[in-house]
Design a protein around this motif. Structure first.
Motif, PDB file in Angstrom:
ATOM      1  N   ILE A 147      51.977  51.041  18.582  1.00  0.00           N
ATOM      2  CA  ILE A 147      52.644  51.694  18.420  1.00  0.00           C
ATOM      3  C   ILE A 147      54.624  51.674  19.114  1.00  0.00           C
ATOM      4  CG2 ILE A 147      52.802  54.344  19.454  1.00  0.00           C
ATOM      5  CD1 ILE A 147      50.115  54.391  19.858  1.00  0.00           C
ATOM      6  N   SER A 148      54.781  51.510  20.247  1.00  0.00           N
ATOM      7  CA  SER A 148      56.399  51.399  20.456  1.00  0.00           C
ATOM      8  C   SER A 148      56.353  51.256  22.096  1.00  0.00           C
ATOM      9  CB  SER A 148      56.843  52.634  20.480  1.00  0.00           C
ATOM     10  OG  SER A 148      56.677  53.647  21.209  1.00  0.00           O
ATOM     11  N   ASP A 149      57.098  50.427  22.284  1.00  0.00           N
ATOM     12  CA  ASP A 149      57.617  50.050  23.617  1.00  0.00           C
ATOM     13  C   ASP A 149      56.970  50.837  24.425  1.00  0.00           C
ATOM     14  OD1 ASP A 149      58.457  47.208  22.834  1.00  0.00           O
ATOM     15  OD2 ASP A 149      60.208  48.266  23.188  1.00  0.00           O
ATOM     16  N   ASP A 150      57.272  52.175  24.300  1.00  0.00           N
ATOM     17  CA  ASP A 150      57.224  53.074  24.770  1.00  0.00           C
ATOM     18  C   ASP A 150      55.424  53.404  25.520  1.00  0.00           C
ATOM     19  OD1 ASP A 150      59.766  54.012  26.406  1.00  0.00           O
ATOM     20  OD2 ASP A 150      60.329  55.246  24.284  1.00  0.00           O
ATOM     21  N   LEU A 151      55.038  53.726  24.603  1.00  0.00           N
ATOM     22  CA  LEU A 151      53.226  53.744  24.162  1.00  0.00           C
ATOM     23  C   LEU A 151      52.738  52.622  24.293  1.00  0.00           C
ATOM     24  CD1 LEU A 151      53.943  57.008  22.096  1.00  0.00           C
ATOM     25  CD2 LEU A 151      53.448  57.076  24.266  1.00  0.00           C
ATOM     26  N   ASP A 152      53.126  51.853  23.899  1.00  0.00           N
ATOM     27  CA  ASP A 152      51.939  50.555  24.094  1.00  0.00           C
ATOM     28  C   ASP A 152      51.312  50.074  25.336  1.00  0.00           C
ATOM     29  OD1 ASP A 152      52.520  49.895  21.301  1.00  0.00           O
ATOM     30  OD2 ASP A 152      52.870  48.305  21.264  1.00  0.00           O
ATOM     31  N   GLY A 153      50.454  50.030  25.451  1.00  0.00           N
ATOM     32  CA  GLY A 153      49.680  49.426  27.095  1.00  0.00           C
ATOM     33  C   GLY A 153      48.524  50.016  27.402  1.00  0.00           C
ATOM     34  N   VAL A 154      48.339  49.835  27.996  1.00  0.00           N
ATOM     35  CA  VAL A 154      46.121  49.729  28.932  1.00  0.00           C
ATOM     36  C   VAL A 154      46.299  50.909  28.988  1.00  0.00           C
ATOM     37  CG1 VAL A 154      44.490  49.386  29.917  1.00  0.00           C
ATOM     38  CG2 VAL A 154      46.280  47.675  29.465  1.00  0.00           C
ATOM     39  N   TYR A 155      44.783  51.545  27.881  1.00  0.00           N
ATOM     40  CA  TYR A 155      44.117  53.202  28.186  1.00  0.00           C
ATOM     41  C   TYR A 155      42.866  53.166  28.535  1.00  0.00           C
ATOM     42  CZ  TYR A 155      48.988  54.543  25.957  1.00  0.00           C
ATOM     43  OH  TYR A 155      50.232  54.999  25.550  1.00  0.00           O
ATOM     44  N   VAL A 156      43.152  54.036  29.082  1.00  0.00           N
ATOM     45  CA  VAL A 156      41.540  54.797  29.299  1.00  0.00           C
ATOM     46  C   VAL A 156      40.949  55.896  28.203  1.00  0.00           C
ATOM     47  CG1 VAL A 156      39.296  55.669  31.182  1.00  0.00           C
ATOM     48  CG2 VAL A 156      41.477  53.888  32.528  1.00  0.00           C
ATOM     49  N   ILE A 157      40.107  55.876  28.112  1.00  0.00           N
ATOM     50  CA  ILE A 157      38.633  56.388  26.888  1.00  0.00           C
ATOM     51  C   ILE A 157      37.818  57.067  27.862  1.00  0.00           C
ATOM     52  CG2 ILE A 157      37.432  56.530  25.099  1.00  0.00           C
ATOM     53  CD1 ILE A 157      37.652  53.174  24.846  1.00  0.00           C
ATOM     54  N   HIS A 158      38.464  58.702  27.316  1.00  0.00           N
ATOM     55  CA  HIS A 158      38.624  59.682  27.999  1.00  0.00           C
ATOM     56  C   HIS A 158      37.855  61.168  27.229  1.00  0.00           C
ATOM     57  CE1 HIS A 158      38.716  59.373  32.364  1.00  0.00           C
ATOM     58  NE2 HIS A 158      39.992  58.583  32.343  1.00  0.00           N
ATOM     59  N   ASP A 159      38.312  60.317  25.714  1.00  0.00           N
ATOM     60  CA  ASP A 159      37.927  62.311  24.938  1.00  0.00           C
ATOM     61  C   ASP A 159      37.433  61.898  23.444  1.00  0.00           C
ATOM     62  OD1 ASP A 159      38.051  65.238  24.261  1.00  0.00           O
ATOM     63  OD2 ASP A 159      40.618  65.068  25.013  1.00  0.00           O
ATOM     64  N   THR A 160      37.501  62.689  23.113  1.00  0.00           N
ATOM     65  CA  THR A 160      36.930  62.159  21.269  1.00  0.00           C
ATOM     66  C   THR A 160      37.692  63.460  21.083  1.00  0.00           C
ATOM     67  OG1 THR A 160      34.735  62.126  22.683  1.00  0.00           O
ATOM     68  CG2 THR A 160      35.121  62.509  19.660  1.00  0.00           C
ATOM     69  N   MET A 161      38.186  62.713  19.419  1.00  0.00           N
ATOM     70  CA  MET A 161      38.530  63.522  18.345  1.00  0.00           C
ATOM     71  C   MET A 161      37.849  63.935  17.536  1.00  0.00           C
ATOM     72  SD  MET A 161      41.073  60.730  17.341  1.00  0.00           S
ATOM     73  CE  MET A 161      41.765  61.638  16.238  1.00  0.00           C
ATOM     74  N   ASN A 162      38.592  65.199  16.738  1.00  0.00           N
ATOM     75  CA  ASN A 162      37.492  65.694  15.755  1.00  0.00           C
ATOM     76  C   ASN A 162      36.488  65.161  14.988  1.00  0.00           C
ATOM     77  OD1 ASN A 162      38.010  67.260  13.664  1.00  0.00           O
ATOM     78  ND2 ASN A 162      38.305  69.209  14.562  1.00  0.00           N
ATOM     79  N   ARG A 163      35.315  65.089  14.557  1.00  0.00           N
ATOM     80  CA  ARG A 163      34.793  64.862  13.678  1.00  0.00           C
ATOM     81  C   ARG A 163      35.811  64.093  12.656  1.00  0.00           C
ATOM     82  NH1 ARG A 163      29.567  67.255  13.840  1.00  0.00           N
ATOM     83  NH2 ARG A 163      30.140  68.624  15.460  1.00  0.00           N
ATOM     84  N   ARG A 164      36.105  64.911  12.016  1.00  0.00           N
ATOM     85  CA  ARG A 164      36.835  64.775  10.897  1.00  0.00           C
ATOM     86  C   ARG A 164      37.463  63.181  10.322  1.00  0.00           C
ATOM     87  NH1 ARG A 164      40.365  68.336  12.187  1.00  0.00           N
ATOM     88  NH2 ARG A 164      42.336  68.173  12.398  1.00  0.00           N
ATOM     89  N   HIS A 165      37.954  63.151  11.699  1.00  0.00           N
ATOM     90  CA  HIS A 165      39.018  61.087  11.782  1.00  0.00           C
ATOM     91  C   HIS A 165      37.947  60.144  12.003  1.00  0.00           C
ATOM     92  CE1 HIS A 165      42.646  63.997  12.449  1.00  0.00           C
ATOM     93  NE2 HIS A 165      42.227  64.649  13.428  1.00  0.00           N
TER      94      HIS A 165
END
Length: 133
Positions: free
Chosen positions: A75-93
């Motif tokens: 994505i970018s230097d600011d947004l790349d990294g390690v994340y924790v999955i907490h949420d689900t996107m809308n079913r259309r995705h």
């Protein structure tokens, strides 16, 4: 003594977008995620929380669970990294992730709001600390 196989790393190519908790981008309770976590009031991109499309969650046959850590790259230097999955996107995705950011970040900095393709996400395992034997 037989050699142990290295664990297989789960990597996927996805489309990434950013979101912040507001009714127009989430459901009618924007501060609560699908796993029941409450988004901190003063959250930012440094919070490192991620929403994933249903096809990526084990509940719907995918490889990831809520609470899993994933490394995001591309994505970018600011947004790349390690994340924790907490949420689900809308079913259309499908094959998508949504990075939690704050609305104020998007208004201050360019590059925080958008859509990126061919982003790599990899299941993240904590490195084992070195020990002398």
């Amino acid at each position: 003594m037989p050699l142990k196989k290295a664990p297989q790393t789960l990597s996927y190519r996805v489309t990434a977008t950013t979101y912040w908790p507001e009714v127009g981008q989430t459901d009618d309770n924007p501060m609560e995620t699908a796993d029941g976590s409450i988004i901190p009031t003063r959250h930012s991109s440094k919070t490192r929380w991620l929403a994933v499309s249903r096809d990526l969650l084990s509940k719907w046959g995918g490889p990831f669970h809520y609470g899993d850590k994933v490394r995001v790259r591309g994505i970018s230097d600011d947004l790349d990294g390690v994340y924790v999955i907490h949420d689900t996107m809308n079913r259309r995705h499908r094959h998508c992730v949504d990075v939690l950011v704050s609305e104020r970040e998007c208004k201050k900095k360019s590059g925080f709001e958008g859509r990126w393709t061919n982003i790599k996400i990899t299941k993240y395992a904590e490195p084992t600390p070195w020990q002398a034997s």
